[in-house]
Each structure stands twice: as structure tokens, then as C-alpha cells.
Design a protein around this motif. Structure first.
Motif, PDB file in Angstrom:
ATOM      1  N   ARG A  32       0.845  -1.195   0.000  1.00 46.36           N
ATOM      2  CA  ARG A  32       0.000   0.000   0.000  1.00 46.36           C
ATOM      3  C   ARG A  32       0.882   1.247   0.000  1.00 46.36           C
ATOM      4  O   ARG A  32       1.562   1.527   0.983  1.00 46.36           O
ATOM      5  N   VAL A  33       0.835   1.993  -1.101  1.00 42.27           N
ATOM      6  CA  VAL A  33       1.639   3.208  -1.242  1.00 42.27           C
ATOM      7  C   VAL A  33       0.891   4.362  -0.587  1.00 42.27           C
ATOM      8  O   VAL A  33      -0.284   4.604  -0.893  1.00 42.27           O
ATOM      9  N   GLN A  34       1.574   5.061   0.294  1.00 37.45           N
ATOM     10  CA  GLN A  34       0.972   6.160   1.039  1.00 37.45           C
ATOM     11  C   GLN A  34       1.585   7.494   0.641  1.00 37.45           C
ATOM     12  O   GLN A  34       2.732   7.546   0.212  1.00 37.45           O
ATOM     13  N   ALA A  43      -3.532   5.606  -9.592  1.00 38.63           N
ATOM     14  CA  ALA A  43      -3.989   4.239  -9.858  1.00 38.63           C
ATOM     15  C   ALA A  43      -4.449   4.090 -11.304  1.00 38.63           C
ATOM     16  O   ALA A  43      -4.237   3.056 -11.933  1.00 38.63           O
ATOM     17  N   ALA A  44      -5.083   5.138 -11.850  1.00 42.15           N
ATOM     18  CA  ALA A  44      -5.569   5.092 -13.233  1.00 42.15           C
ATOM     19  C   ALA A  44      -4.430   5.210 -14.236  1.00 42.15           C
ATOM     20  O   ALA A  44      -4.422   4.543 -15.272  1.00 42.15           O
ATOM     21  N   THR A  45      -3.442   6.063 -13.931  1.00 47.07           N
ATOM     22  CA  THR A  45      -2.309   6.291 -14.827  1.00 47.07           C
ATOM     23  C   THR A  45      -1.035   6.375 -13.997  1.00 47.07           C
ATOM     24  O   THR A  45      -0.574   7.470 -13.667  1.00 47.07           O
ATOM     25  N   ALA A 100      -6.831   2.169  -6.216  1.00 48.27           N
ATOM     26  CA  ALA A 100      -6.995   3.251  -5.243  1.00 48.27           C
ATOM     27  C   ALA A 100      -7.907   2.740  -4.140  1.00 48.27           C
ATOM     28  O   ALA A 100      -8.938   2.130  -4.405  1.00 48.27           O
ATOM     29  N   THR A 101      -7.509   2.946  -2.901  1.00 46.03           N
ATOM     30  CA  THR A 101      -8.339   2.520  -1.773  1.00 46.03           C
ATOM     31  C   THR A 101      -9.091   3.721  -1.240  1.00 46.03           C
ATOM     32  O   THR A 101      -8.794   4.863  -1.597  1.00 46.03           O
ATOM     33  N   GLY A 102     -10.034   3.499  -0.376  1.00 49.13           N
ATOM     34  CA  GLY A 102     -10.757   4.596   0.246  1.00 49.13           C
ATOM     35  C   GLY A 102      -9.970   5.267   1.340  1.00 49.13           C
ATOM     36  O   GLY A 102     -10.473   6.139   2.037  1.00 49.13           O
ATOM     37  N   LEU A 108      -0.623  -1.794  -4.649  1.00 51.22           N
ATOM     38  CA  LEU A 108       0.043  -2.462  -5.773  1.00 51.22           C
ATOM     39  C   LEU A 108      -0.092  -3.959  -5.567  1.00 51.22           C
ATOM     40  O   LEU A 108       0.200  -4.463  -4.482  1.00 51.22           O
ATOM     41  N   THR A 109      -0.507  -4.672  -6.595  1.00 51.97           N
ATOM     42  CA  THR A 109      -0.523  -6.130  -6.549  1.00 51.97           C
ATOM     43  C   THR A 109       0.615  -6.614  -7.432  1.00 51.97           C
ATOM     44  O   THR A 109       0.676  -6.286  -8.626  1.00 51.97           O
TER      45      THR A 109
END
Length: 121
Positions: A32-34, A43-45, A100-102, A108-109
Motif C-alpha cells: 500500500r503506497v501512502q 492508480a488510473a495512470t 486506489a483505496t478509500g 500495488l498487486t
């Protein structure tokens, strides 16, 4: 055997913290990137960024996310030592998915192993 730092140093000031769910990476592992300014857009690009990976056992290392197409998103991780003392060789991994998380993070997977990193000359 010295352990890696558990916090970024001054050289890592521009790196984004990525919390990894295990002691090492493998296909299906998640990080999880913070701290990204716009996680949904990233996340989209995705674009190239420096990361500071922190693993579940407290071990940590720098990493680089590359997004050239081809080959697609790759995560290059230098060799590091786990908290238990296991040496993990330098590796490059594909990134299968960016979500993208809430929680203002991007997960990243990890996909398959990518090409081996080129050793410094």
C-alpha cells in the motif's frame, strides 16, 4: 549481519512509503503506497516514483517503480535482509494491478518476476 533501516533517511525524502503485507514480495503480494498527492489519478495512470518498502517484519528497502510501455509497470527492488536474517536477492517484479483505496492509498498487486536488474558497473 546489519539490519536495514526501518525508517527512511534523508536520501529517501522524495520516496513514498509503501507498506507490504509480507516479509518479501511474490506473485499476488500487496503493498500500500501512502502519501501520493492524487491516489485515484495515480492508480488510473501510474507514473515512475521512488518507493520506500517496509515489510511486515520491519525490514525496509528502497525501490523504484518504472512505467515504460513496453514492458509495462515494473518494481525494481535491491537486495535486502529480512528481519529474520534471510538475504533476498535484488529482483524486478511486474505490477499486475494498481487499486486506489478509500484510505488515500494505492495498493500495488505484484505480478510475475520481471527481468533481472542490471548490476551497477
Amino acid at each position: 549481519m546489519p539490519q536495514p533501516p526501518t525508517e527512511p533517511n534523508d536520501d529517501d525524502a522524495s520516496a513514498f512509503l509503501a507498506i507490504c503485507s509480507h516479509t518479501h514480495l511474490f506473485p499476488g503480494a500487496r503493498c500500500r503506497v501512502q502519501g501520493l498527492p492524487d491516489p485515484t489519478a495515480f492508480a488510473a495512470t501510474p507514473h515512475p516514483v521512488d518507493l520506500y518498502l517496509r515489510f511486515s517484519d520491519g525490514a525496509a528497502t528502497d525501490a523504484e517503480l518504472h512505467t515504460e510501455d513496453p514492458p509495462g509497470p515494473l518494481l525494481t527492488v535491491p537486495a535486502y535482509t529480512t528481519g529474520a536474517g534471510t538475504v533476498i536477492d535484488a529482483r524486478t517484479w511486474t505490477v499486475r494491478e494498481f487499486t486506489a483505496t478509500g484510505e488515500d492509498e494505492v495498493e500495488l498487486t505484484i505480478g510475475t518476476r520481471g527481468p533481472d536488474p542490471t548490476p551497477p558497473t
